[in-house]
Design a protein around this motif. Structure first.
Motif, PDB file in Angstrom:
ATOM      1  N   GLY A  72       0.789  -1.225   0.000  1.00 42.68           N
ATOM      2  CA  GLY A  72       0.000   0.000   0.000  1.00 42.68           C
ATOM      3  C   GLY A  72       0.819   1.273   0.000  1.00 42.68           C
ATOM      4  N   GLU A  73       2.120   1.183   0.028  1.00 47.06           N
ATOM      5  CA  GLU A  73       2.964   2.375   0.058  1.00 47.06           C
ATOM      6  C   GLU A  73       3.402   2.780  -1.345  1.00 47.06           C
ATOM      7  OE1 GLU A  73       6.320   1.963   2.630  1.00 47.06           O
ATOM      8  OE2 GLU A  73       5.104   1.205   4.271  1.00 47.06           O
ATOM      9  N   GLY A  74       3.659   4.049  -1.527  1.00 50.60           N
ATOM     10  CA  GLY A  74       4.333   4.540  -2.717  1.00 50.60           C
ATOM     11  C   GLY A  74       3.543   4.625  -3.998  1.00 50.60           C
ATOM     12  N   GLY A  75       2.268   4.423  -3.987  1.00 50.49           N
ATOM     13  CA  GLY A  75       1.480   4.565  -5.194  1.00 50.49           C
ATOM     14  C   GLY A  75       1.363   3.282  -5.994  1.00 50.49           C
ATOM     15  N   PRO A  76       0.623   3.367  -7.121  1.00 46.52           N
ATOM     16  CA  PRO A  76       0.269   2.161  -7.871  1.00 46.52           C
ATOM     17  C   PRO A  76       1.442   1.440  -8.536  1.00 46.52           C
ATOM     18  CG  PRO A  76      -0.418   4.123  -9.065  1.00 46.52           C
ATOM     19  CD  PRO A  76       0.066   4.575  -7.714  1.00 46.52           C
ATOM     20  N   ASN A  77       2.515   2.133  -8.850  1.00 43.29           N
ATOM     21  CA  ASN A  77       3.642   1.490  -9.536  1.00 43.29           C
ATOM     22  C   ASN A  77       4.834   1.236  -8.624  1.00 43.29           C
ATOM     23  OD1 ASN A  77       2.345   1.402 -12.055  1.00 43.29           O
ATOM     24  ND2 ASN A  77       2.800   3.564 -12.344  1.00 43.29           N
ATOM     25  N   GLY A 122      -0.251 -11.565  -8.079  1.00 45.62           N
ATOM     26  CA  GLY A 122      -1.124 -11.505  -6.908  1.00 45.62           C
ATOM     27  C   GLY A 122      -1.822 -10.179  -6.728  1.00 45.62           C
ATOM     28  N   PRO A 123      -2.629 -10.111  -5.664  1.00 46.11           N
ATOM     29  CA  PRO A 123      -3.407  -8.905  -5.382  1.00 46.11           C
ATOM     30  C   PRO A 123      -2.494  -7.717  -5.112  1.00 46.11           C
ATOM     31  CG  PRO A 123      -3.601 -10.475  -3.588  1.00 46.11           C
ATOM     32  CD  PRO A 123      -2.799 -11.127  -4.662  1.00 46.11           C
ATOM     33  N   GLY A 124      -2.929  -6.563  -5.555  1.00 47.48           N
ATOM     34  CA  GLY A 124      -2.153  -5.363  -5.341  1.00 47.48           C
ATOM     35  C   GLY A 124      -1.004  -5.225  -6.323  1.00 47.48           C
ATOM     36  N   SER A 125      -0.858  -6.182  -7.222  1.00 49.14           N
ATOM     37  CA  SER A 125       0.239  -6.101  -8.181  1.00 49.14           C
ATOM     38  C   SER A 125      -0.148  -5.229  -9.361  1.00 49.14           C
ATOM     39  CB  SER A 125       0.618  -7.501  -8.668  1.00 49.14           C
ATOM     40  OG  SER A 125      -0.423  -8.059  -9.435  1.00 49.14           O
ATOM     41  N   LYS A 141      13.314 -28.703 -18.755  1.00 47.82           N
ATOM     42  CA  LYS A 141      13.602 -27.531 -19.573  1.00 47.82           C
ATOM     43  C   LYS A 141      12.358 -26.734 -19.946  1.00 47.82           C
ATOM     44  CE  LYS A 141      17.956 -28.457 -19.835  1.00 47.82           C
ATOM     45  NZ  LYS A 141      18.978 -27.667 -19.297  1.00 47.82           N
ATOM     46  N   ARG A 142      11.248 -26.936 -19.255  1.00 51.53           N
ATOM     47  CA  ARG A 142      10.042 -26.177 -19.564  1.00 51.53           C
ATOM     48  C   ARG A 142      10.237 -24.723 -19.166  1.00 51.53           C
ATOM     49  NH1 ARG A 142       5.743 -27.956 -16.253  1.00 51.53           N
ATOM     50  NH2 ARG A 142       7.366 -28.605 -14.858  1.00 51.53           N
ATOM     51  N   TRP A 143       9.749 -23.827 -19.998  1.00 49.08           N
ATOM     52  CA  TRP A 143       9.866 -22.398 -19.718  1.00 49.08           C
ATOM     53  C   TRP A 143       8.674 -21.876 -18.942  1.00 49.08           C
ATOM     54  CZ3 TRP A 143      14.035 -19.428 -20.496  1.00 49.08           C
ATOM     55  CH2 TRP A 143      15.045 -19.979 -21.261  1.00 49.08           C
ATOM     56  N   GLY A 144       7.633 -22.650 -18.790  1.00 44.14           N
ATOM     57  CA  GLY A 144       6.454 -22.175 -18.073  1.00 44.14           C
ATOM     58  C   GLY A 144       5.580 -21.332 -18.974  1.00 44.14           C
ATOM     59  N   ARG A 145       4.621 -20.684 -18.389  1.00 35.61           N
ATOM     60  CA  ARG A 145       3.687 -19.881 -19.174  1.00 35.61           C
ATOM     61  C   ARG A 145       4.191 -18.449 -19.260  1.00 35.61           C
ATOM     62  NH1 ARG A 145       1.939 -20.838 -14.086  1.00 35.61           N
ATOM     63  NH2 ARG A 145       1.499 -18.978 -12.921  1.00 35.61           N
ATOM     64  N   ARG A 146       3.885 -17.792 -20.348  1.00 35.49           N
ATOM     65  CA  ARG A 146       4.312 -16.414 -20.556  1.00 35.49           C
ATOM     66  C   ARG A 146       3.178 -15.480 -20.144  1.00 35.49           C
ATOM     67  NH1 ARG A 146       8.111 -13.780 -23.194  1.00 35.49           N
ATOM     68  NH2 ARG A 146       8.939 -15.670 -24.111  1.00 35.49           N
ATOM     69  N   ARG A 147       3.549 -14.468 -19.398  1.00 37.40           N
ATOM     70  CA  ARG A 147       2.590 -13.436 -19.027  1.00 37.40           C
ATOM     71  C   ARG A 147       3.016 -12.172 -19.727  1.00 37.40           C
ATOM     72  NH1 ARG A 147      -0.450 -14.837 -14.609  1.00 37.40           N
ATOM     73  NH2 ARG A 147       0.326 -16.605 -13.469  1.00 37.40           N
ATOM     74  N   SER A 148       2.089 -11.549 -20.422  1.00 37.29           N
ATOM     75  CA  SER A 148       2.437 -10.305 -21.097  1.00 37.29           C
ATOM     76  C   SER A 148       1.274  -9.333 -20.984  1.00 37.29           C
ATOM     77  CB  SER A 148       2.802 -10.566 -22.558  1.00 37.29           C
ATOM     78  OG  SER A 148       1.730 -11.227 -23.194  1.00 37.29           O
ATOM     79  N   ARG A 149       1.140  -8.799 -19.818  1.00 36.45           N
ATOM     80  CA  ARG A 149       0.099  -7.803 -19.587  1.00 36.45           C
ATOM     81  C   ARG A 149       0.746  -6.439 -19.457  1.00 36.45           C
ATOM     82  NH1 ARG A 149      -2.265 -11.322 -14.892  1.00 36.45           N
ATOM     83  NH2 ARG A 149      -2.967 -13.060 -16.095  1.00 36.45           N
ATOM     84  N   ARG A 150       0.005  -5.428 -19.809  1.00 40.40           N
ATOM     85  CA  ARG A 150       0.537  -4.077 -19.715  1.00 40.40           C
ATOM     86  C   ARG A 150       0.256  -3.499 -18.348  1.00 40.40           C
ATOM     87  NH1 ARG A 150      -2.092  -1.895 -24.942  1.00 40.40           N
ATOM     88  NH2 ARG A 150      -2.331  -4.004 -25.587  1.00 40.40           N
ATOM     89  N   PRO A 151       1.179  -2.656 -17.823  1.00 38.01           N
ATOM     90  CA  PRO A 151       0.949  -2.000 -16.534  1.00 38.01           C
ATOM     91  C   PRO A 151      -0.337  -1.189 -16.556  1.00 38.01           C
ATOM     92  CG  PRO A 151       3.202  -1.647 -17.282  1.00 38.01           C
ATOM     93  CD  PRO A 151       2.439  -2.300 -18.408  1.00 38.01           C
ATOM     94  N   GLY A 152      -1.007  -1.188 -15.427  1.00 38.49           N
ATOM     95  CA  GLY A 152      -2.194  -0.369 -15.284  1.00 38.49           C
ATOM     96  C   GLY A 152      -3.473  -0.971 -15.777  1.00 38.49           C
ATOM     97  N   ARG A 153      -3.431  -2.198 -16.304  1.00 38.08           N
ATOM     98  CA  ARG A 153      -4.667  -2.832 -16.787  1.00 38.08           C
ATOM     99  C   ARG A 153      -5.316  -3.614 -15.713  1.00 38.08           C
ATOM    100  NH1 ARG A 153      -4.687  -5.773 -22.413  1.00 38.08           N
ATOM    101  NH2 ARG A 153      -4.129  -7.435 -21.057  1.00 38.08           N
TER     102      ARG A 153
END
Length: 153
Positions: A72-77, A122-125, A141-153
């Motif tokens: 909760g500190e320092g704003g949304p980013n 997670g929450p607050g991210s 050697k699995r790379w896992g799933r890719r996450r590609s979301r834009r900040p602020g969405r």
């Protein structure tokens, strides 16, 4: 030599509690694994490489602890910029040291530094993902799933 996965599931270890009595997960960082992506490590470099791999693990735990203590500190980013961004810089340095250590005794690996970026989950991210791939839990050697979301969405 200890070559254990770098992924730390801090969320499972430290769950917060909401006021209505339901357990709510805390934000956490998830980073690509490094150990399962290394080439053969020469015996002469093993101690230094292992030391840096352990440092990578500690840095993830420190970032997750900081997420808890600064919620909760320092704003949304704040979490993305001050915690995940700083973690990336520290991981980049450790990954470069690993490349150098191996390169003193064998062909220097390339591309390890692309594993520096971590994802904020997670929450607050702010549903913000940083960049890079999430690591897998096993030594495969699995790379896992890719996450590609834009900040602020």
């Amino acid at each position: 030599m200890s070559l254990v996965d770098c992924a730390v599931s801090y969320d499972a270890l430290h769950a917060g509690h909401s006021t209505d009595g339901r357990t709510q997960a805390n934000p956490m960082v998830e980073c690509p694994t490094v150990r399962d992506r290394l080439p053969a490590v020469p015996a002469q470099a093993a101690a230094e490489v292992d030391q840096n791999l352990n440092l990578l693990d500690r840095r993830i735990a420190e970032a997750n602890e900081r997420l808890l203590t600064t919620a909760g500190e320092g704003g949304p980013n704040f979490a993305q910029n001050a915690i995940v961004g700083t973690l990336r810089d520290k991981r980049l340095t450790a990954l470069e040291r690993i490349e150098i250590a191996i390169g003193r005794h064998a062909a220097r690996p390339t591309g390890l530094t692309r594993l520096a970026s971590c994802t904020l989950l997670g929450p607050g991210s702010g549903d913000n993902s940083g960049s890079g791939d999430n690591g897998s839990d096993g030594g495969d050697k699995r790379w896992g799933r890719r996450r590609s979301r834009r900040p602020g969405r």
